[in-house]
Design an enzyme around this catalytic site. Structure first.
Site, PDB file in Angstrom:
ATOM      1  N   LYS A  75       0.916  -1.289  -0.022  1.00  0.00           N
ATOM      2  CA  LYS A  75      -0.009  -0.068  -0.087  1.00  0.00           C
ATOM      3  C   LYS A  75       0.785   1.337  -0.032  1.00  0.00           C
ATOM      4  CE  LYS A  75      -3.862  -2.213   2.339  1.00  0.00           C
ATOM      5  NZ  LYS A  75      -4.793  -2.278   3.753  1.00  0.00           N
ATOM      6  N   ARG A 104      -7.674  -4.641  -6.169  1.00  0.00           N
ATOM      7  CA  ARG A 104      -7.484  -3.705  -5.298  1.00  0.00           C
ATOM      8  C   ARG A 104      -6.097  -3.203  -4.507  1.00  0.00           C
ATOM      9  NH1 ARG A 104     -11.685  -7.145  -3.344  1.00  0.00           N
ATOM     10  NH2 ARG A 104     -10.269  -8.092  -1.507  1.00  0.00           N
ATOM     11  N   LYS A 136     -15.757 -17.995   0.315  1.00  0.00           N
ATOM     12  CA  LYS A 136     -14.405 -18.285   0.918  1.00  0.00           C
ATOM     13  C   LYS A 136     -14.200 -19.665   1.325  1.00  0.00           C
ATOM     14  CE  LYS A 136     -12.405 -15.425   4.243  1.00  0.00           C
ATOM     15  NZ  LYS A 136     -12.461 -14.659   5.344  1.00  0.00           N
ATOM     16  N   GLU A 139      -9.731 -25.876   3.494  1.00  0.00           N
ATOM     17  CA  GLU A 139      -9.477 -27.362   3.223  1.00  0.00           C
ATOM     18  C   GLU A 139     -10.765 -28.295   3.264  1.00  0.00           C
ATOM     19  OE1 GLU A 139      -8.325 -31.210   2.339  1.00  0.00           O
ATOM     20  OE2 GLU A 139      -6.794 -29.405   2.347  1.00  0.00           O
ATOM     21  N   ASP A 168      -6.165 -28.315   0.086  1.00  0.00           N
ATOM     22  CA  ASP A 168      -5.246 -27.230  -0.249  1.00  0.00           C
ATOM     23  C   ASP A 168      -3.997 -27.713  -1.023  1.00  0.00           C
ATOM     24  OD1 ASP A 168      -6.318 -25.079   1.407  1.00  0.00           O
ATOM     25  OD2 ASP A 168      -5.982 -26.060   3.148  1.00  0.00           O
ATOM     26  N   GLN A 249     -11.905 -54.171  -7.119  1.00  0.00           N
ATOM     27  CA  GLN A 249     -11.504 -55.313  -6.466  1.00  0.00           C
ATOM     28  C   GLN A 249     -11.820 -55.190  -4.839  1.00  0.00           C
ATOM     29  OE1 GLN A 249     -10.114 -57.803  -7.858  1.00  0.00           O
ATOM     30  NE2 GLN A 249      -9.662 -57.030  -9.986  1.00  0.00           N
TER      31      GLN A 249
END
Length: 425
Positions: A75, A104, A136, A139, A168, A249
């Protein structure tokens, strides 16, 4: 010896597990992976699940070997300048941010292409385009939405997630393949491109045999599943099938000697058709070789519970390793249930570099997983993970070519340090 990816430079904006799995694999193959971290904080996993106070956690160290770390406040105006120069010097940018974070940050795909038309931008997302793409994902969410959980567990129990991190780490491995493929294509096209791996997609790819079975249901029951032999009707979706084999199997996990006190005294046993007669001899049921109720695979399917109960009577008289030794002599497919303790102590895995010992300056020695892929002409060595910002000045000088004066100016700008909090008036 030159490694396979020597000369490839990766700008690593990944964190937690999925992205670092990808970039660590590339680093093992020789890529120069520059991990960009927030000043003063770094990858959140440095502080997660800490077993030793005030040192990087195993969660971090075991996913970030062979990398260099630079801290950068993206930033900060000067930080943006540094990032721009890094984009010019790198071949691949890898990120697993939430949707829109790069935009962003001020570095959308279009701008990155203007800065470096050859750059490959590789991303891990939870979902591909569609109704869930902004959700969002972690895992277990990926396992649940990718078809793994609904098909794992026992028929009368809850859906289960696996101990293996197929969401993940599995997606990270998929992305790594996408990156090296894009790098190869670039040798012909001269252009970069975007590479995306969605976690839902990755899990489904690993659960493809269950999508196979979903289609088979339209043509009749799944005869190798235990519930067929138990006379339980199938529904309209692939059921959970416990420890049944997924390859056609019949197979089960069976108790071995010591199971009463050892939670891992078990063996996986497959009644493969070509070795059925040998199985009969081993367990002491020679008449089953010719008995019409047992001699042919189709005849055995309704009797799998009975058959495996009899086999278990035999395995319970042997340790899992004794049973394995006997069965392997007759090519009967089986495998002991190995605990993580047993795996960590397995000298054969140490010898191949699959399990390695690493020395870290603050936490000392620990063991980790090495490169699971072995190349005869590109050996992998596992180097410790970097301390936070350990290579910042080195990267500014050796990669970007900044002078001592320029490096000093960048430090003064605050681009490499945590943002200063405003004092209360």
């Amino acid at each position: 010896m030159t490694k396979a990816l020597t000369g490839v430079r990766i700008l690593d904006f990944t964190h937690v597990q999925s992205g670092p799995t990808c970039t660590q694999l590339l680093a093992w193959f020789g890529a120069d992976v520059i991990k960009v971290e927030r000043p003063g904080v770094g990858d959140i996993t440095r502080g997660q699940l800490q077993d030793i106070p005030n040192v990087d956690s195993l969660y971090f160290t075991m996913l970030n070997h062979n990398k260099r770390s630079i801290t950068l406040d993206t930033k900060n105006p000067k930080g943006k300048e540094v990032l721009t120069e890094l984009i010019k010097k790198c071949d691949v940018l890898v990120e697993n941010f939430g949707p829109g974070v790069l935009d962003r940050m001020g570095f959308p795909w279009e701008k990155i292409q203007q800065i470096n038309p050859k750059m490959i931008v590789a991303s891990i997302k939870g979902f591909g385009p569609g109704p869930y793409e902004d959700c969002k994902v972690y895992e277990n969410v990926a396992q649940c939405t990718g078809g793994a959980a609904s098909t794992t567990g026992f028929r009368d129990g809850l859906p289960l997630v696996t101990g293996a991190q197929i969401g993940d780490s599995g997606t990270g491995l998929h992305l790594a393949l996408g990156i090296v493929t894009a790098l190869y294509q670039r040798t012909h096209s001269g252009k970069g491109q975007r590479v995306t791996a969605a976690m839902q997609d990755g899990v489904l790819n690993l659960a493809r045999v269950k999508l196979r079975d979903q289609q088979r249901l339209a043509h009749g029951p799944l005869r190798e599943y235990s519930q067929f032999g138990e006379g339980i009707p199938f529904g309209d979706a692939v059921p959970r099938a416990g420890n049944d084999s997924g390859g056609g199997q019949p197979g089960r996990i069976l108790k071995c000697k010591g199971w009463e006190t050892d939670p891992n005294a078990y063996i996986y046993f497959i009644t493969q058709a070509p070795v059925w007669e040998k199985i009969c001899d081993v367990i002491g049921e020679p008449t089953w070789k010719t008995d019409p109720n047992y001699a042919k695979p189709a005849a055995r399917l309704p009797r799998l519970n009975e058959i495996f109960a009899r086999i278990e009577q035999w395995t319970m008289t042997k340790t899992k390793f004794e049973a394995m030794e006997i069965l392997n002599k007759d090519d009967i497919p089986c495998g002991p249930i190995l605990s993580m303790k047993e795996i960590a102590e397995d000298q054969s895995l140490r010898a191949t570099g699959t399990v390695v010992e690493v020395d870290h300056p603050t936490r000392g020695k620990y063991i980790s997983v090495g490169n699971p892929i072995k190349l005869s002409d590109s050996p992998s060595d596992v180097q410790r993970s970097p301390l936070l910002g350990e290579h910042t000045d080195e990267i500014l000088r050796s990669v970007l070519g900044f002078s001592d004066h320029q490096v000093a100016d960048i430090h003064k700008s605050g681009a490499l340090a945590p943002p200063q909090k405003q004092a209360a008036e």
